[in-house]
Design a protein around this motif. Sequence first.
Motif, mmCIF file in Angstrom:
data_model
loop_
_atom_site.group_PDB
_atom_site.id
_atom_site.type_symbol
_atom_site.label_atom_id
_atom_site.label_comp_id
_atom_site.label_asym_id
_atom_site.label_seq_id
_atom_site.Cartn_x
_atom_site.Cartn_y
_atom_site.Cartn_z
ATOM 1 N N LEU A 82 38.794 42.080 30.295
ATOM 2 C CA LEU A 82 37.756 41.061 30.473
ATOM 3 C C LEU A 82 38.032 39.824 29.624
ATOM 4 O O LEU A 82 37.860 38.690 30.087
ATOM 5 N N VAL A 83 38.469 40.023 28.391
ATOM 6 C CA VAL A 83 38.808 38.881 27.538
ATOM 7 C C VAL A 83 39.980 38.113 28.136
ATOM 8 O O VAL A 83 39.974 36.875 28.158
ATOM 9 N N ALA A 84 40.985 38.819 28.635
ATOM 10 C CA ALA A 84 42.138 38.150 29.250
ATOM 11 C C ALA A 84 41.703 37.348 30.483
ATOM 12 O O ALA A 84 42.148 36.205 30.678
ATOM 13 N N LEU A 85 40.819 37.926 31.290
ATOM 14 C CA LEU A 85 40.333 37.184 32.472
ATOM 15 C C LEU A 85 39.517 35.981 32.055
ATOM 16 O O LEU A 85 39.608 34.902 32.667
ATOM 17 N N LEU A 86 38.715 36.124 31.007
ATOM 18 C CA LEU A 86 37.925 35.010 30.519
ATOM 19 C C LEU A 86 38.815 33.889 30.004
ATOM 20 O O LEU A 86 38.588 32.704 30.301
ATOM 21 N N THR A 91 41.322 28.474 30.860
ATOM 22 C CA THR A 91 42.503 27.611 30.841
ATOM 23 C C THR A 91 42.787 27.020 32.219
ATOM 24 O O THR A 91 43.325 25.922 32.308
ATOM 25 N N SER A 92 42.442 27.727 33.282
ATOM 26 C CA SER A 92 42.745 27.199 34.620
ATOM 27 C C SER A 92 41.661 26.239 35.091
ATOM 28 O O SER A 92 41.897 25.446 35.988
#
Length: 93
Positions: A82-86, A91-92
């Motif tokens: 979840l942190v990586a997706l956030l 950034t995108s």
Amino acid sequence: MIVPNVITQGQYLPNILGVILFLLIATVMSSLPVEFTYLAYLKSRDKRYWEKQPPMRVATKQQRAAVFKKVGKWVLIVLAVLVALLIMTKTSG
């Protein structure tokens, strides 16, 4: 299968659909009736095959610790994803 329905104006259509449905169900669940029949046969032959409630098992401290460790790992993995997706959405965007 189509020609007799055209000739007889669809008189045998419910029968053909029933056969097709039966074949579909028989291929998907072919072992279930066999298992129930065998179980009924065994239960009628000997009382050893009758179901009994299994005894209650009490978890030891080691088993509880292992379960908590496994659950903790999964929680951490989900949080990391979840942190990586956030981070990726920030950034995108």
